[in-house]
Every structure is written in structure tokens, then in C-alpha cells.
Enzyme design. Structure first.
Site, PDB file in Angstrom:
ATOM      1  N   ASP A 125     -15.886   4.288   6.721  1.00  0.00           N
ATOM      2  CA  ASP A 125     -14.887   4.763   5.775  1.00  0.00           C
ATOM      3  C   ASP A 125     -15.114   4.069   4.407  1.00  0.00           C
ATOM      4  OD1 ASP A 125     -12.880   6.345   5.048  1.00  0.00           O
ATOM      5  OD2 ASP A 125     -11.259   5.083   6.470  1.00  0.00           O
ATOM      6  N   LYS A 137      -0.052  -5.939   9.824  1.00  0.00           N
ATOM      7  CA  LYS A 137      -0.295  -4.677  10.168  1.00  0.00           C
ATOM      8  C   LYS A 137       0.451  -4.680  11.560  1.00  0.00           C
ATOM      9  CE  LYS A 137      -4.634  -2.378   8.954  1.00  0.00           C
ATOM     10  NZ  LYS A 137      -5.616  -1.372   9.329  1.00  0.00           N
ATOM     11  N   GLY A 151       0.814  -1.186  -0.021  1.00  0.00           N
ATOM     12  CA  GLY A 151       0.145  -0.064   0.124  1.00  0.00           C
ATOM     13  C   GLY A 151       0.695   1.141  -0.100  1.00  0.00           C
ATOM     14  N   PHE A 191      -2.773   2.943   5.075  1.00  0.00           N
ATOM     15  CA  PHE A 191      -2.992   1.993   6.141  1.00  0.00           C
ATOM     16  C   PHE A 191      -2.074   1.999   7.203  1.00  0.00           C
ATOM     17  CE2 PHE A 191      -4.824   0.346   2.106  1.00  0.00           C
ATOM     18  CZ  PHE A 191      -6.187  -0.036   2.588  1.00  0.00           C
ATOM     19  N   GLY A 192      -1.386   3.018   7.256  1.00  0.00           N
ATOM     20  CA  GLY A 192      -0.265   2.823   8.110  1.00  0.00           C
ATOM     21  C   GLY A 192       0.788   1.794   7.616  1.00  0.00           C
ATOM     22  N   VAL A 238       1.997  -1.764   6.681  1.00  0.00           N
ATOM     23  CA  VAL A 238       1.538  -2.789   6.349  1.00  0.00           C
ATOM     24  C   VAL A 238       2.363  -3.422   5.485  1.00  0.00           C
ATOM     25  CG1 VAL A 238      -0.352  -4.197   5.208  1.00  0.00           C
ATOM     26  CG2 VAL A 238      -1.085  -1.937   6.111  1.00  0.00           C
ATOM     27  N   ASN A 284     -10.223   1.799   0.628  1.00  0.00           N
ATOM     28  CA  ASN A 284     -10.197   0.882   1.491  1.00  0.00           C
ATOM     29  C   ASN A 284     -11.011  -0.574   0.902  1.00  0.00           C
ATOM     30  OD1 ASN A 284      -9.207   2.257   3.582  1.00  0.00           O
ATOM     31  ND2 ASN A 284     -11.177   3.170   4.172  1.00  0.00           N
ATOM     32  N   GLY A 288       0.830   3.555   2.489  1.00  0.00           N
ATOM     33  CA  GLY A 288       0.897   4.121   3.709  1.00  0.00           C
ATOM     34  C   GLY A 288      -0.379   4.582   4.426  1.00  0.00           C
TER      35      GLY A 288
HETATM   36  N1  ADE Z   1      -2.301  -3.201   1.542  1.00  0.00           N
HETATM   37  C1  ADE Z   1      -3.060  -3.002   2.535  1.00  0.00           C
HETATM   38  N2  ADE Z   1      -3.568  -4.251   3.004  1.00  0.00           N
HETATM   39  C2  ADE Z   1      -3.396  -5.135   2.195  1.00  0.00           C
HETATM   40  C3  ADE Z   1      -3.783  -6.441   1.799  1.00  0.00           C
HETATM   41  N3  ADE Z   1      -4.495  -7.108   2.780  1.00  0.00           N
HETATM   42  N4  ADE Z   1      -3.147  -7.078   0.933  1.00  0.00           N
HETATM   43  C4  ADE Z   1      -2.538  -6.483  -0.266  1.00  0.00           C
HETATM   44  N5  ADE Z   1      -1.963  -5.359   0.051  1.00  0.00           N
HETATM   45  C5  ADE Z   1      -2.571  -4.310   1.232  1.00  0.00           C
END
Ligand code: ADE
Length: 299
Positions: A163, A57, A33, A37-38, A40, A168, A35
Site C-alpha cells: 500500500d 490506533k 489524520g 487510518f481508521g 487514530v 501512507n 480517518g
Molecule cells: N495520523 C496517523 N498516524 C499518525 C502518526 N503516527 N502521527 C501523526 N498523525 C498520524
């Protein structure tokens, strides 16, 4: 800061179906991702000689109070959600040297918004001429149907997502869209926000903006914005309007314009999702049925 809380939460996991043995969890340095999502990272769960990819996470025991609250809230909601093909599933959690790791299903194509934007042939947001050939209409409709199926499922579980947005939604094998990120979710009929925290204003229903009230019907509004994002291939809603203007714009009854890739029928559904009166908005199962029919008719 309260490191105890993280450890206490972990105690609910220890010995439960959610505990991942430290020796079975592999965490790589590959960041997933962008960033939003913080942090990951990609990882693997070792199982019977196989390695199952996961997204991980993490939360440090000394994280800020806000981050902890969101993270632990997300974990608790996730445990309740259960399994559905259009919801990113929780794999488990593990506490290693002051850090809690939560593993979820790995979605190989990443988030929907980034995917849509990458699919644009022409970076000019206003040139949509070639887009139908880039990503077929049926693929876009399938993203919408998958997403609403996941949302109908979590709504039935009594969960408000709060959200709903393309960033998302994650894309897994066969481009199956799945709802992710329960960081703001609530297990309530109606949630009234009291604290002053950052909120996704461009995806918010009028009653959430003006009265801090969140229900499944405000998630329906968010889904309308998500539909608009899909059919603009990852456009930014109300891009030319700042937050204060947005309040007046919506209060005066203005709404987002019809994306050129979407037909009148679908746009009518978006407008219904953005009805000022929540009770007049369609339900998720209604939207699901209508999208199914639109897909059948287009084949
Ligand atoms: N980025 C954030 N969550 C993810 C996920 N579950 N799989 C792949 N990329 C992600």
C-alpha cells in the site's frame, strides 16, 4: 467475531518489550489524520516525568473479522520491521477494558498527501505556476529519497508493503518522511491474494491487478505512483479514468503523464517503475542511489 484472538495476540505482548503499562498511557480525544487510518488519536507515554507524544490506533475485541485481521497483521509485521529513520516505529501496545491500543511514533506534520495538497497556493489542480516557490524542488526530492530509503529497508527485511502511497507516508520533525501503515503488508517473497477485499487499484502494478501477485517489484510500481503524487503536489492518479477503463489503459501500455514540476530524468525513472515486466523495474537501492545523485547535482 472472535474476541479471543485479540486477547491471545495481546498475550504475546504482555511481559514483552512491547507492553505499555496502563498507568503510563494517556489517550486524548484529539483525532489524527482524516480517518483513512481508521481511528487514530493523539496520546502520550509517561516516562521518567516526561511525556512523549504518540499516535494511538485502537481495536475493540468485538471489531469485525476483517479489521482484526488487518490490525493484528499490522502489529506482527511492525514487530519484525525494527527501527529505521524513515519508517514510523512501533512504540508498544496496551489492552484496556476490551480494547487493544497500539502506540506508534507521532509524526507532527501528518500524512504526505494532505501536506502536499495544503501546500498548493492555487486550488486549481492544473495551475502549477507558483508551486516551485511554495514547496521547493529539493524538499520534494527529499520526500522521495526518505521514502525510498524506508522502502529499501523494509524490502531487505523481506516485507512487501502493498500500500505504497502518499497517504501512507507521514512527516515527522524536520519534515522527515516515514513509511507507515503496514495493514496490508506481508512477510513473503510473493503474495498471491485470494480473497476479494478492497485494494488500492490506482497504485497497483499490472501483475497485481491482473494476477493478484505482489512482490517487492510491485511496491516499486507503487513508489513510481508515489513519486508522481509528490510532483503533482498530491494529485489523484488517473483522476479521469474509472477502474474498468484503468485496466485497459494500462494493458494498452498507457501510463501517467509527466507532472510539470518534474524533469525528464525523474519522469524516466517513474516510467521504469511502471515497466510491464517486474524484473525490468529498478530496485529500491538503485532508486535511492539515483535520487541521491539528482539531489547532489541540484545543489
Ligand atoms: N495520523 C496517523 N498516524 C499518525 C502518526 N503516527 N502521527 C501523526 N498523525 C498520524
Amino acid at each position: 467475531d472472535d474476541p479471543e484472538r485479540v486477547r491471545n495476540t495481546y498475550e504475546h505482548i504482555q511481559g514483552s518489550q512491547w507492553e505499555i503499562a496502563r498507568s503510563n498511557l494517556v489517550i486524548t480525544n484529539q483525532q489524527l489524520g482524516n480517518g483513512h487510518f481508521g481511528e487514530v488519536k493523539k496520546g502520550f507515554i509517561k516516562e521518567r516525568g516526561r511525556q512523549e507524544p504518540v499516535a494511538i490506533k485502537s481495536l475493540k475485541d468485538n471489531a469485525s473479522e476483517k479489521d482484526k485481521t488487518d490490525f493484528l497483521n499490522e502489529l506482527n509485521i511492525w514487530k519484525k520491521v525494527g527501527k529505521h529513520p524513515n519508517v514510523v516505529c512501533l512504540v508498544g501496545a496496551c489492552h484496556i477494558r476490551g480494547v487493544m491500543y497500539v502506540a506508534m511514533e507521532y509524526a507532527r506534520y501528518g500524512d504526505l498527501r494532505t501536506f502536499l495538497r495544503r501546500s498548493r497556493k492555487n486550488k486549481d489542480h492544473h495551475t502549477y505556476a507558483n508551486m516551485a516557490s511554495t514547496l521547493r524542488q529539493t524538499t520534494l526530492l527529499k520526500f522521495a529519497l526518505d521514502t525510498v530509503s524506508g522502502l529499501a529497508y523494509i524490502a531487505e527485511k523481506g516485507i512487501i508493503h502493498r500500500d505504497v502511497a502518499a497517504r501512507n507516508v507521514l512527516l515527522a520533525d524536520h519534515l522527515t518522511a516515514k513509511i507507515a501503515d503496514f495493514g496490508l503488508s506481508k512477510n513473503d517473497d510473493t503474495y498471491v491474494k485470494t480473497s476479494r477485499t478492497r485494494v488500492p487499484v490506482r497504485w497497483m502494478a499490472v501483475e497485481s491487478l491482473f494476477n493478484n501477485t505482489y512482490t517487492t517489484k510491485s511496491d516499486v510500481w507503487g513508489f513510481g505512483i508515489l513519486l508522481w503524487e509528490i510532483f503533482t503536489l498530491g494529485g489523484t492518479p488517473y483522476a479521469c479514468i474509472d477502474t474498468q477503463q484503468l485496466f485497459n489503459f494500462l494493458k494498452d501500455g498507457y501510463r501517467l503523464k509527466k507532472p510539470s514540476l518534474c524533469d525528464q530524468n525523474l519522469y524516466a525513472m517513474m516510467l521504469q517503475c511502471w515497466n510491464e515486466r517486474p524484473e525490468r523495474r529498478p530496485t529500491f537501492p538503485e532508486i535511492q542511489g539515483r535520487l541521491q545523485r539528482i539531489i547532489e547535482d541540484s545543489q
